[in-house]
Design an enzyme around this catalytic site. Structure first.
Site, PDB file in Angstrom:
ATOM      1  CE1 TYR A 133      -4.318  -2.273   4.821  1.00  0.00           C
ATOM      2  CE2 TYR A 133      -3.469  -0.074   4.399  1.00  0.00           C
ATOM      3  CZ  TYR A 133      -3.978  -1.278   3.932  1.00  0.00           C
ATOM      4  OH  TYR A 133      -4.127  -1.483   2.584  1.00  0.00           O
ATOM      5  CB  SER A 165      -0.852  -0.019   1.273  1.00  0.00           C
ATOM      6  OG  SER A 165      -1.450   1.236   1.477  1.00  0.00           O
TER       7      SER A 165
HETATM    8  P1  NDP Z   1     -11.539  -5.981   0.332  1.00  0.00           P
HETATM    9  O1  NDP Z   1     -11.871  -5.595   1.722  1.00  0.00           O
HETATM   10  O2  NDP Z   1     -12.469  -5.655  -0.771  1.00  0.00           O
HETATM   11  O3  NDP Z   1     -11.203  -7.547   0.255  1.00  0.00           O
HETATM   12  C1  NDP Z   1     -10.361  -8.106   1.231  1.00  0.00           C
HETATM   13  C2  NDP Z   1     -10.361  -9.602   1.065  1.00  0.00           C
HETATM   14  O4  NDP Z   1      -9.608 -10.165   2.161  1.00  0.00           O
HETATM   15  C3  NDP Z   1     -11.769 -10.198   1.136  1.00  0.00           C
HETATM   16  O5  NDP Z   1     -11.841 -11.320   0.298  1.00  0.00           O
HETATM   17  C4  NDP Z   1     -11.855 -10.610   2.602  1.00  0.00           C
HETATM   18  O6  NDP Z   1     -12.794 -11.647   2.877  1.00  0.00           O
HETATM   19  C5  NDP Z   1     -10.427 -11.130   2.816  1.00  0.00           C
HETATM   20  N1  NDP Z   1     -10.124 -11.248   4.233  1.00  0.00           N
HETATM   21  C6  NDP Z   1     -10.138 -10.259   5.164  1.00  0.00           C
HETATM   22  N2  NDP Z   1      -9.879 -10.770   6.367  1.00  0.00           N
HETATM   23  C7  NDP Z   1      -9.718 -12.109   6.211  1.00  0.00           C
HETATM   24  C8  NDP Z   1      -9.462 -13.189   7.099  1.00  0.00           C
HETATM   25  N3  NDP Z   1      -9.344 -13.011   8.404  1.00  0.00           N
HETATM   26  N4  NDP Z   1      -9.351 -14.436   6.586  1.00  0.00           N
HETATM   27  C9  NDP Z   1      -9.508 -14.645   5.273  1.00  0.00           C
HETATM   28  N5  NDP Z   1      -9.768 -13.680   4.376  1.00  0.00           N
HETATM   29  C10 NDP Z   1      -9.878 -12.413   4.845  1.00  0.00           C
HETATM   30  O7  NDP Z   1     -10.094  -5.317   0.057  1.00  0.00           O
HETATM   31  P2  NDP Z   1      -9.379  -4.848  -1.292  1.00  0.00           P
HETATM   32  O8  NDP Z   1      -9.747  -5.718  -2.394  1.00  0.00           O
HETATM   33  O9  NDP Z   1      -9.532  -3.398  -1.377  1.00  0.00           O
HETATM   34  O10 NDP Z   1      -7.844  -5.097  -0.885  1.00  0.00           O
HETATM   35  C11 NDP Z   1      -7.055  -6.122  -1.419  1.00  0.00           C
HETATM   36  C12 NDP Z   1      -5.613  -5.833  -1.065  1.00  0.00           C
HETATM   37  O11 NDP Z   1      -5.190  -4.592  -1.650  1.00  0.00           O
HETATM   38  C13 NDP Z   1      -5.357  -5.697   0.427  1.00  0.00           C
HETATM   39  O12 NDP Z   1      -4.113  -6.287   0.745  1.00  0.00           O
HETATM   40  C14 NDP Z   1      -5.288  -4.199   0.636  1.00  0.00           C
HETATM   41  O13 NDP Z   1      -4.525  -3.869   1.763  1.00  0.00           O
HETATM   42  C15 NDP Z   1      -4.633  -3.758  -0.656  1.00  0.00           C
HETATM   43  N6  NDP Z   1      -4.853  -2.364  -1.006  1.00  0.00           N
HETATM   44  C16 NDP Z   1      -6.124  -1.935  -1.350  1.00  0.00           C
HETATM   45  C17 NDP Z   1      -6.309  -0.609  -1.709  1.00  0.00           C
HETATM   46  C18 NDP Z   1      -7.668  -0.091  -2.091  1.00  0.00           C
HETATM   47  O14 NDP Z   1      -7.800   1.132  -2.340  1.00  0.00           O
HETATM   48  N7  NDP Z   1      -8.692  -0.913  -2.196  1.00  0.00           N
HETATM   49  C19 NDP Z   1      -5.185   0.361  -1.740  1.00  0.00           C
HETATM   50  C20 NDP Z   1      -3.915  -0.216  -1.377  1.00  0.00           C
HETATM   51  C21 NDP Z   1      -3.773  -1.523  -1.022  1.00  0.00           C
HETATM   52  P3  NDP Z   1     -14.367 -11.309   3.160  1.00  0.00           P
HETATM   53  O15 NDP Z   1     -14.978 -11.171   1.787  1.00  0.00           O
HETATM   54  O16 NDP Z   1     -14.833 -12.499   3.904  1.00  0.00           O
HETATM   55  O17 NDP Z   1     -14.397 -10.035   3.942  1.00  0.00           O
END
Ligand code: NDP
Length: 250
Positions: free
Chosen positions: A171, A158
């Site tokens: 985070y 990030s």
């Molecule tokens: P979302 O919140 O849309 O998706 C996160 C995913 O991680 C979901 O599938 C969620 O499952 C899963 N997850 C969360 N906690 C757990 C857990 N305890 N066990 C298993 N699975 C889990 O996030 P994004 O798609 O936005 O983010 C994806 C990546 O990109 C992350 O690493 C984030 O830090 C990074 N990122 C995102 C940005 C953004 O603007 N969106 C910017 C910079 C980095 P569930 O569906 O069950 O919640």
């Protein structure tokens, strides 16, 4: 001519016959990546914690023409113990004998407080899901990744994991540490075939982004499908020799 990962255009069948595990494939960027890699021929292992959401993505992939049938791996990264990780590795070894791609995408944001007020339990939880679980999963899956001809691991970073920013707490720290984990692992494998890299997808219209920036104009953000170019570059053979890098999607 060198390839610009942000602008990479994946040829059809780029990932044919590759077995790729995406963590957090139930939503957001992970879901979009699972669908796209399946379209490009990969057999995707959909990891997540919510069976219903994973089954929905599974059905979407099955409905695609020519995409290999995916698998589902349910592990809650907040609570899983070593037995859960080992049994996943054993299952994949038995079923496929190798793993070509591993994308650590799942993460949580946690509280956004100043360090002075940050709750210690929340701190541990965020570091556990975002960092320690990725370490544990990588460790058990390394042996089957070594069985692949062209293995690739991607960690998700990030912008707050590259320059610290107020109130991003655990985070931001987890993402700095993720960059460190990727660099250490890349260096350990610098003479081998395994490549290890980090991607910062940048501001993307997902549930995580909406949770952290509820008031922003969502129309200005890229959708999850629009940030995938460097992921596809790193998962396919065009990135052979690229390791220890921190890339950006936008
Ligand atoms: P979302 O919140 O849309 O998706 C996160 C995913 O991680 C979901 O599938 C969620 O499952 C899963 N997850 C969360 N906690 C757990 C857990 N305890 N066990 C298993 N699975 C889990 O996030 P994004 O798609 O936005 O983010 C994806 C990546 O990109 C992350 O690493 C984030 O830090 C990074 N990122 C995102 C940005 C953004 O603007 N969106 C910017 C910079 C980095 P569930 O569906 O069950 O919640």
């Amino acid at each position: 001519m060198s390839i610009e990962p942000q602008l990479y255009v994946a040829p059809p069948e780029l990932l044919r016959d590759r077995i790729i595990l995406v963590t957090g494939a139930s939503d957001g960027i992970g879901r979009a990546l699972a669908l796209r890699t399946a379209k490009l021929g990969a057999q995707v292992i959909l990891h997540g914690r919510n069976v219903k959401k994973l089954e929905k993505v599974y059905d979407e992939i099955v409905a695609l023409e020519h995409a290999p049938r995916p698998s589902i791996a349910v592990i809650d990264l907040a609570t899983a113990n070593s037995v859960a990780y080992e049994s996943l590795a054993d299952k994949l070894a038995e079923e496929f004998g190798r793993l070509d791609g591993l994308v650590h995408n799942a993460a949580i944001v946690g509280d956004r407080f100043a360090i002075a007020q940050y709750d210690a339990v929340q701190w541990q939880r965020v570091l556990h899901v975002n960092l320690t679980a990725a370490f544990a999963l990588t460790q058990v899956l390394l042996p089957i990744m070594q069985q692949a001809a062209d293995p690739s691991i991607i960690f998700t970073s990030s912008s707050v994991g590259r320059i610290g920013r107020a109130f991003w707490g655990a985070y931001a720290v987890s993402k700095f540490a993720t960059e460190g984990l990727a660099q250490v692992l890349a260096d350990e494998h610098r003479d081998g075939k395994l490549r290890v890299n980090c991607i910062n997808p940048g501001a993307t219209r997902t549930a995580m982004r909406l949770e952290t920036f509820p008031a922003e104009d969502k129309g200005l953000l890229k959708g999850p499908d629009e940030v995938l170019a460097p992921y596809l570059f790193l998962l396919g053979p065009d990135s052979k020799g690229t390791s220890g890098q921190s890339l950006n999607s936008q």
